[in-house]
Scaffold this active site. Structure first.
Site, PDB file in Angstrom:
ATOM      1  N   CYS A 156       0.830  -1.199   0.000  1.00  0.00           N
ATOM      2  CA  CYS A 156       0.000   0.000   0.000  1.00  0.00           C
ATOM      3  C   CYS A 156       0.871   1.257   0.000  1.00  0.00           C
ATOM      4  O   CYS A 156       1.617   1.502   0.960  1.00  0.00           O
ATOM      5  CB  CYS A 156      -0.924  -0.009   1.211  1.00  0.00           C
ATOM      6  SG  CYS A 156      -1.899   1.507   1.405  1.00  0.00           S
ATOM      7  N   CYS A 159      -0.156   3.754   2.770  1.00  0.00           N
ATOM      8  CA  CYS A 159       0.267   3.261   4.088  1.00  0.00           C
ATOM      9  C   CYS A 159       1.730   3.589   4.354  1.00  0.00           C
ATOM     10  O   CYS A 159       2.091   4.032   5.454  1.00  0.00           O
ATOM     11  CB  CYS A 159       0.034   1.748   4.178  1.00  0.00           C
ATOM     12  SG  CYS A 159      -1.677   1.223   3.970  1.00  0.00           S
TER      13      CYS A 159
END
Length: 267
Positions: A156, A159
């Protein structure tokens, strides 16, 4: 001969007197007259020339230009020249000495160390670092502290981008709040994914000290949102200021491609 040898004067007395020839008398008289005349003539000295001492010829004096009002007197300094010299000196930078070089080197070293520490704290933090420092989910539900659960994935992008900001907030409240990391690729957390309705990551769920969800935020949001929600949990407020906020996120459906069956994997 013995008498003559004893004295040289005696030889002169024994010599007979010279005989005078009457015919030679006029000639002798003439010689005596010439000698007498020569002896009475004044002595002529050679002519001597007196050279006068030569004097160096002085060059004609150089006429100086007439002085005007702007001509400075000897020894006097004009104010304009002082200003010009000051302005010229101001344009030059003084060559640094050894002391200045040492100070510059020290400042550069401190700046480099500061950048290194800043990079380590803000940009060197990874998701694995956060996961390693996270509290296990079961323990967080049992210790009576408010909890923040983050659903994430290693792939991600959002993230990874938010990891340094999350780390800073965790360092500020780590003694008062549980911070839990759950990897959506781990099939172990399928039930939690459904329970919290995770559709995009990162997904942050804010739980009170009893484990009840107060709200959640999803995706890339300002750090202030996350910080204010955590502070509300610490203060025991009944609600959090940002309960349902969604920003740019990564779809959780991609987890099916990266799923890890082994429940012992991290997160």
């Amino acid at each position: 001969m013995a008498r003559v040898a004893s004295s040289h004067f005696g030889l002169l007395r024994e010599l007979p007197p010279p005989r005078l020839d009457p015919s030679d008398l006029p000639r002798r008289l003439r010689q005596a007259t010439v000698l007498r005349i020569r002896s009475t003539r004044p002595l002529r000295l050679p002519k001597m020339a007196c050279l006068a001492e030569s004097k160096p010829v002085e060059p004609p004096p150089i006429e100086s230009p007439p002085e005007d009002e702007n001509t400075a007197q000897p020894g006097a300094v004009e104010e304009g020249s002082q200003d010009a010299s000051v302005s010229q000196s101001a344009n030059f930078v003084e060559f640094p000495n050894k002391d200045i070089n040492r100070r510059v080197a020290l400042a550069s070293t401190l700046a480099a160390v500061g950048l290194f520490i800043s990079a380590r704290l803000d940009f060197g933090v990874s998701l694995k670092d956060l996961s390693a420092a996270a509290i296990p989910y079961e323990e967080a539900l049992a210790n009576g502290k408010p909890t923040v659960v983050e659903f994430y994935a290693d792939w991600c992008e959002v993230c990874r981008e938010l990891a340094p900001q999350i780390f800073q907030v965790e360092q500020q409240f780590r003694n008062q709040v549980n911070f839990v990391m759950l990897n959506v690729d781990n099939t172990k957390w399928e039930q939690e994914l459904d329970e919290f309705g995770v559709e995009g990551i990162p997904h942050f769920a804010f739980l009170d000290k009893d484990g009840n969800e107060e709200g959640n935020v999803v995706g890339r949001l300002p750090k202030q949102y996350f910080l204010e929600n955590v502070a509300a949990l610490v203060n025991g407020e009944p609600t959090i200021p940002h309960a349902r906020v969604v920003g740019q996120y990564s779809s959780a459906e991609a987890r099916k491609v990266h799923q890890v069956v082994d429940p012992r994997s991290h997160g």
